[in-house]
Design an enzyme around this catalytic site. Structure first.
Site, PDB file in Angstrom:
ATOM      1  N   ALA A   1      19.055   6.845-148.547  1.00 14.96           N
ATOM      2  CA  ALA A   1      18.882   6.603-149.977  1.00 14.96           C
ATOM      3  C   ALA A   1      19.754   5.404-150.334  1.00 14.96           C
ATOM      4  O   ALA A   1      20.743   5.123-149.652  1.00 14.96           O
ATOM      5  CB  ALA A   1      19.336   7.829-150.758  1.00 14.96           C
TER       6      ALA A   1
ATOM      7  N   GLY B   1      18.420   9.833-146.068  1.00  7.88           N
ATOM      8  CA  GLY B   1      17.057   9.945-146.581  1.00  7.88           C
ATOM      9  C   GLY B   1      16.012   9.386-145.635  1.00  7.88           C
ATOM     10  O   GLY B   1      14.848   9.792-145.683  1.00  7.88           O
TER      11      GLY B   1
ATOM     12  N   GLU C   1      15.444  12.107-143.234  1.00  2.63           N
ATOM     13  CA  GLU C   1      14.761  13.165-143.997  1.00  2.63           C
ATOM     14  C   GLU C   1      13.288  12.817-144.215  1.00  2.63           C
ATOM     15  O   GLU C   1      12.424  13.689-144.160  1.00  2.63           O
ATOM     16  CB  GLU C   1      15.484  13.390-145.332  1.00  2.63           C
ATOM     17  CG  GLU C   1      16.848  14.047-145.117  1.00  2.63           C
ATOM     18  CD  GLU C   1      17.690  14.093-146.378  1.00  2.63           C
ATOM     19  OE1 GLU C   1      17.946  13.009-146.949  1.00  2.63           O
ATOM     20  OE2 GLU C   1      18.094  15.183-146.789  1.00  2.63           O
TER      21      GLU C   1
ATOM     22  N   GLU D   1      25.566  11.931-144.743  1.00  3.36           N
ATOM     23  CA  GLU D   1      25.919  12.148-146.150  1.00  3.36           C
ATOM     24  C   GLU D   1      27.346  12.642-146.352  1.00  3.36           C
ATOM     25  O   GLU D   1      28.014  12.236-147.301  1.00  3.36           O
ATOM     26  CB  GLU D   1      24.937  13.138-146.793  1.00  3.36           C
ATOM     27  CG  GLU D   1      23.585  12.531-147.139  1.00  3.36           C
ATOM     28  CD  GLU D   1      22.576  12.547-145.995  1.00  3.36           C
ATOM     29  OE1 GLU D   1      22.983  12.808-144.844  1.00  3.36           O
ATOM     30  OE2 GLU D   1      21.397  12.285-146.259  1.00  3.36           O
TER      31      GLU D   1
HETATM   32  N1  COA Z   1      21.961   1.975-149.352  1.00  5.14           N
HETATM   33  C1  COA Z   1      22.089   0.748-149.888  1.00  5.14           C
HETATM   34  N2  COA Z   1      22.213  -0.374-149.157  1.00  5.14           N
HETATM   35  C2  COA Z   1      22.188  -0.221-147.814  1.00  5.14           C
HETATM   36  C3  COA Z   1      22.066   1.037-147.197  1.00  5.14           C
HETATM   37  C4  COA Z   1      21.946   2.170-148.030  1.00  5.14           C
HETATM   38  N3  COA Z   1      21.777   3.403-147.541  1.00  5.14           N
HETATM   39  N4  COA Z   1      22.094   0.857-145.851  1.00  5.14           N
HETATM   40  C5  COA Z   1      22.220  -0.473-145.646  1.00  5.14           C
HETATM   41  N5  COA Z   1      22.285  -1.121-146.828  1.00  5.14           N
HETATM   42  C6  COA Z   1      22.430  -2.566-147.055  1.00  5.14           C
HETATM   43  C7  COA Z   1      23.865  -3.028-146.855  1.00  5.14           C
HETATM   44  O1  COA Z   1      24.640  -2.788-148.009  1.00  5.14           O
HETATM   45  C8  COA Z   1      23.644  -4.488-146.573  1.00  5.14           C
HETATM   46  O2  COA Z   1      23.376  -5.147-147.785  1.00  5.14           O
HETATM   47  P1  COA Z   1      24.096  -6.580-148.124  1.00  5.14           P
HETATM   48  O3  COA Z   1      23.640  -7.492-147.016  1.00  5.14           O
HETATM   49  O4  COA Z   1      23.546  -6.935-149.455  1.00  5.14           O
HETATM   50  O5  COA Z   1      25.557  -6.315-148.094  1.00  5.14           O
HETATM   51  C9  COA Z   1      22.350  -4.506-145.771  1.00  5.14           C
HETATM   52  O6  COA Z   1      21.696  -3.274-146.084  1.00  5.14           O
HETATM   53  C10 COA Z   1      22.558  -4.578-144.281  1.00  5.14           C
HETATM   54  O7  COA Z   1      23.387  -3.491-143.899  1.00  5.14           O
HETATM   55  P2  COA Z   1      24.767  -3.670-143.069  1.00  5.14           P
HETATM   56  O8  COA Z   1      25.637  -2.507-143.385  1.00  5.14           O
HETATM   57  O9  COA Z   1      25.342  -5.031-143.298  1.00  5.14           O
HETATM   58  O10 COA Z   1      24.215  -3.577-141.569  1.00  5.14           O
HETATM   59  P3  COA Z   1      25.030  -3.127-140.276  1.00  5.14           P
HETATM   60  O11 COA Z   1      24.184  -3.483-139.120  1.00  5.14           O
HETATM   61  O12 COA Z   1      26.425  -3.663-140.328  1.00  5.14           O
HETATM   62  O13 COA Z   1      25.141  -1.525-140.390  1.00  5.14           O
HETATM   63  C11 COA Z   1      24.308   0.684-140.816  1.00  5.14           C
HETATM   64  C12 COA Z   1      23.984  -0.739-140.325  1.00  5.14           C
HETATM   65  C13 COA Z   1      22.983   1.460-140.896  1.00  5.14           C
HETATM   66  C14 COA Z   1      25.252   1.387-139.846  1.00  5.14           C
HETATM   67  C15 COA Z   1      24.963   0.613-142.225  1.00  5.14           C
HETATM   68  O14 COA Z   1      24.162  -0.211-143.047  1.00  5.14           O
HETATM   69  C16 COA Z   1      25.134   1.920-142.918  1.00  5.14           C
HETATM   70  O15 COA Z   1      26.002   2.704-142.546  1.00  5.14           O
HETATM   71  N6  COA Z   1      24.298   2.215-143.946  1.00  5.14           N
HETATM   72  C17 COA Z   1      24.417   3.391-144.755  1.00  5.14           C
HETATM   73  C18 COA Z   1      23.879   4.592-144.019  1.00  5.14           C
HETATM   74  C19 COA Z   1      24.058   5.853-144.832  1.00  5.14           C
HETATM   75  O16 COA Z   1      25.155   6.320-145.067  1.00  5.14           O
HETATM   76  N7  COA Z   1      22.936   6.403-145.272  1.00  5.14           N
HETATM   77  C20 COA Z   1      22.906   7.638-145.980  1.00  5.14           C
HETATM   78  C21 COA Z   1      22.857   7.411-147.440  1.00  5.14           C
HETATM   79  S1  COA Z   1      22.846   8.965-148.307  1.00  5.14           S
END
Ligand code: COA
Length: 260
Positions: free
Chosen positions: A66, A112, A115, A135
């Protein structure tokens, strides 16, 4: 239909629904969920579409969860609404969709995203996929069905561990956990989904809809799945597909199901 956050097209009776926010790793914001709902509702009515392949744009992510930026300031009431509306508009729609939904997990499927993949009828993954429910690392719990569907798919102990550690598993481990049915090279992922869709489409889509309902009934509290199966089995006998399927078998020819 004009979508900003998803791609939706039909080809050879397959509806391709692709979450298309690669710069945000296809994170599910409110607008994306609304567009996905619209695409699924349109696919429901479209007689040309028999199977859905659900995937994410780009090489990195299916859906990385999400959209955290949207709910960071939410109150408990708003959080509750977010989960309830998301489940109603998207996750339950996918799980109960009358046409098969195959999730082609092409990278990160987190929160999400996992999910959503779990709401699909089954999943296949590319070998670079990573899956998890992170989460609790954000101080929240899965809200789009993860606490219910993950234990159903991988067993309670593994689900508890994945949820509590907030860790990711790779595609191979997801295969070992039976969370996904197949793992392929990234370039083979959509072709494999299409091959599976092709095998499905040889069969009666009317019967498949009834089978989806009966299988899902097993997971509904207070519903007797055996009764749903008996009803679906009985109703099948009144369909043109049943007449065609049985007659084709008895006449040693390939069935050509009319779909009614
Ligand atoms: N919500 C909002 N933005 C998200 C996102 C999320 N769940 N997951 C990734 N993004 C965005 C990042 O903020 C970033 O945006 P920006 O370039 O404007 O800063 C872009 O997507 C790229 O992500 P980034 O984190 O730079 O890539 P990465 O390769 O370093 O890491 C992940 C990849 C998946 C490990 C990391 O993005 C992450 O942990 N995301 C969240 C996962 C999460 O907790 N999901 C559950 C949500 S309830």
């Amino acid at each position: 239909m004009n979508f900003e956050n998803i791609l939706f097209e039909e080809n050879n009776h397959i509806g391709y629904i692709t979450i298309n926010r690669p710069n945000k790793l296809n994170a599910l914001n409110k607008a994306t969920i609304a567009e996905l709902n619209e695409a699924f509702e349109s696919a429901r009515e479209d007689h040309d579409i028999k199977v859905i392949i659900l995937s994410g744009s780009g090489e990195k992510a299916f859906v990385a969860g999400a959209d955290i930026s949207e709910f960071a300031e939410f109150s408990p009431k708003e959080g509750r609404r977010l989960a309830a509306e998301g489940q109603e508009k998207l996750f339950d729609v996918v799980a109960n969709f009358p046409k098969p939904v195959i999730a082609a997990v092409n990278g990160f499927a987190l929160g999400g995203g996992l999910e959503l993949a779990m709401a699909a009828h089954f999943r296949i993954a590319s070998d670079n996929a990573k899956m998890g429910l992170p989460e609790v690392s954000l101080g929240v719990i899965p809200g789009y069905g993860g606490t219910q569907r993950l234990p159903q798919l991988v067993g309670k102990g593994r689900a508890m561990e994945m949820i509590m550690t907030a860790g990711m598993i790779d595609a191979q481990q997801a295969l070992d956990y039976q969370l996904v049915n197949y793992v392929t090279a990234p370039e083979d992922l959509i072709p494999l989904a299409e091959k599976l869709a092709g095998k499905i489409m040889n069969n009666s889509m009317v019967a498949i809809s009834a089978a989806i309902r009966a299988v899902n009934a097993n997971y509904e509290v207070g519903v007797n799945g055996f009764e749903v199966e008996i009803d679906g089995f009985g109703s099948s006998f009144g369909t043109e597909d049943f007449k065609e399927g049985t007659s084709a078998f008895l006449n040693k020819r390939k069935a050509n199901f009319p779909g009614e």
